[in-house]
Design an enzyme around this catalytic site. Structure first.
Site, PDB file in Angstrom:
ATOM      1  N   GLN A  81       0.850  -1.196   0.000  1.00  0.00           N
ATOM      2  CA  GLN A  81       0.000   0.000   0.000  1.00  0.00           C
ATOM      3  C   GLN A  81       0.887   1.249   0.000  1.00  0.00           C
ATOM      4  O   GLN A  81       1.106   1.874   1.024  1.00  0.00           O
ATOM      5  CB  GLN A  81      -0.893  -0.020   1.248  1.00  0.00           C
ATOM      6  CG  GLN A  81      -1.828   1.140   1.366  1.00  0.00           C
ATOM      7  CD  GLN A  81      -3.234   0.783   0.985  1.00  0.00           C
ATOM      8  OE1 GLN A  81      -3.654  -0.352   1.138  1.00  0.00           O
ATOM      9  NE2 GLN A  81      -3.965   1.756   0.502  1.00  0.00           N
ATOM     10  N   PHE A  82       1.408   1.614  -1.190  1.00  0.00           N
ATOM     11  CA  PHE A  82       2.313   2.763  -1.265  1.00  0.00           C
ATOM     12  C   PHE A  82       1.623   4.054  -0.846  1.00  0.00           C
ATOM     13  O   PHE A  82       2.278   5.004  -0.427  1.00  0.00           O
ATOM     14  CB  PHE A  82       2.924   2.893  -2.664  1.00  0.00           C
ATOM     15  CG  PHE A  82       2.016   3.529  -3.681  1.00  0.00           C
ATOM     16  CD1 PHE A  82       2.104   4.890  -3.942  1.00  0.00           C
ATOM     17  CD2 PHE A  82       1.096   2.776  -4.381  1.00  0.00           C
ATOM     18  CE1 PHE A  82       1.280   5.480  -4.881  1.00  0.00           C
ATOM     19  CE2 PHE A  82       0.270   3.346  -5.324  1.00  0.00           C
ATOM     20  CZ  PHE A  82       0.362   4.714  -5.580  1.00  0.00           C
ATOM     21  N   THR A  83       0.294   4.088  -0.918  1.00  0.00           N
ATOM     22  CA  THR A  83      -0.427   5.314  -0.574  1.00  0.00           C
ATOM     23  C   THR A  83      -0.333   5.666   0.910  1.00  0.00           C
ATOM     24  O   THR A  83      -0.705   6.772   1.297  1.00  0.00           O
ATOM     25  CB  THR A  83      -1.910   5.234  -0.996  1.00  0.00           C
ATOM     26  OG1 THR A  83      -2.518   4.132  -0.324  1.00  0.00           O
ATOM     27  CG2 THR A  83      -2.045   5.057  -2.499  1.00  0.00           C
TER      28      THR A  83
END
Length: 152
Positions: A81-83
């Protein structure tokens, strides 16, 4: 490194309508890797995820969280989950400057999964870089943000 850790009754992740990872009782881990993360952050985070006492002891009716995911023989679903490193303080579009580049992030994400698998627990995963749908039956709800920054 940031991990949103959720105690779940069940969780699953799909890509293009196909289930690629599914667990029963345990922890759903949404994992963000920063540009400065190293193996030291992965080690700390894996130990913390495995050892945190987030589950009540069924023999003790106080409701106190006395058991870890390892203690209950739970399962883990790990989703990239790079966000989690999205910075929304300026403007109207998030900045992802602190997120690791995809190649570096995937390598560290896979290493993090390996470190969790050493526990012997079932570890299911999402697909790095894919558009995924994550279905979470949050138990409690219990949701915590774990964070570990690289020592400079």
């Amino acid at each position: 490194m940031r991990v949103v850790i959720q105690r779940v009754k069940s969780s699953q992740v799909t890509v293009n309508g196909q289930i690629i990872g599914k667990i029963n009782q345990g922890l759903n881990l949404l994992v963000g890797i920063s540009a400065t993360d190293t193996e030291a952050e992965l080690d700390w985070m894996a130990r913390k995820c495995l050892d945190l006492r987030l589950f009540p002891d069924p023999d003790n009716h106080s409701g106190r969280w006395d058991k870890s995911v390892q203690d209950i023989g739970g399962e883990l679903l790990v989703v990239s989950q790079f966000t989690l490193y999205g910075d929304c303080r300026k403007g109207r579009r998030p900045s992802f400057e602190r997120s690791a580049a995809p190649e570096a992030a995937e390598k560290l994400y896979q290493l993090f999964i390996e470190k969790l698998r050493i526990s012997g627990l079932k570890v299911a995963t999402g697909e790095f870089g894919a558009m995924m749908n994550v279905y979470i039956e949050n138990d409690g709800p219990v949701t915590l943000l774990l964070e570990r920054e690289a020592d400079n």
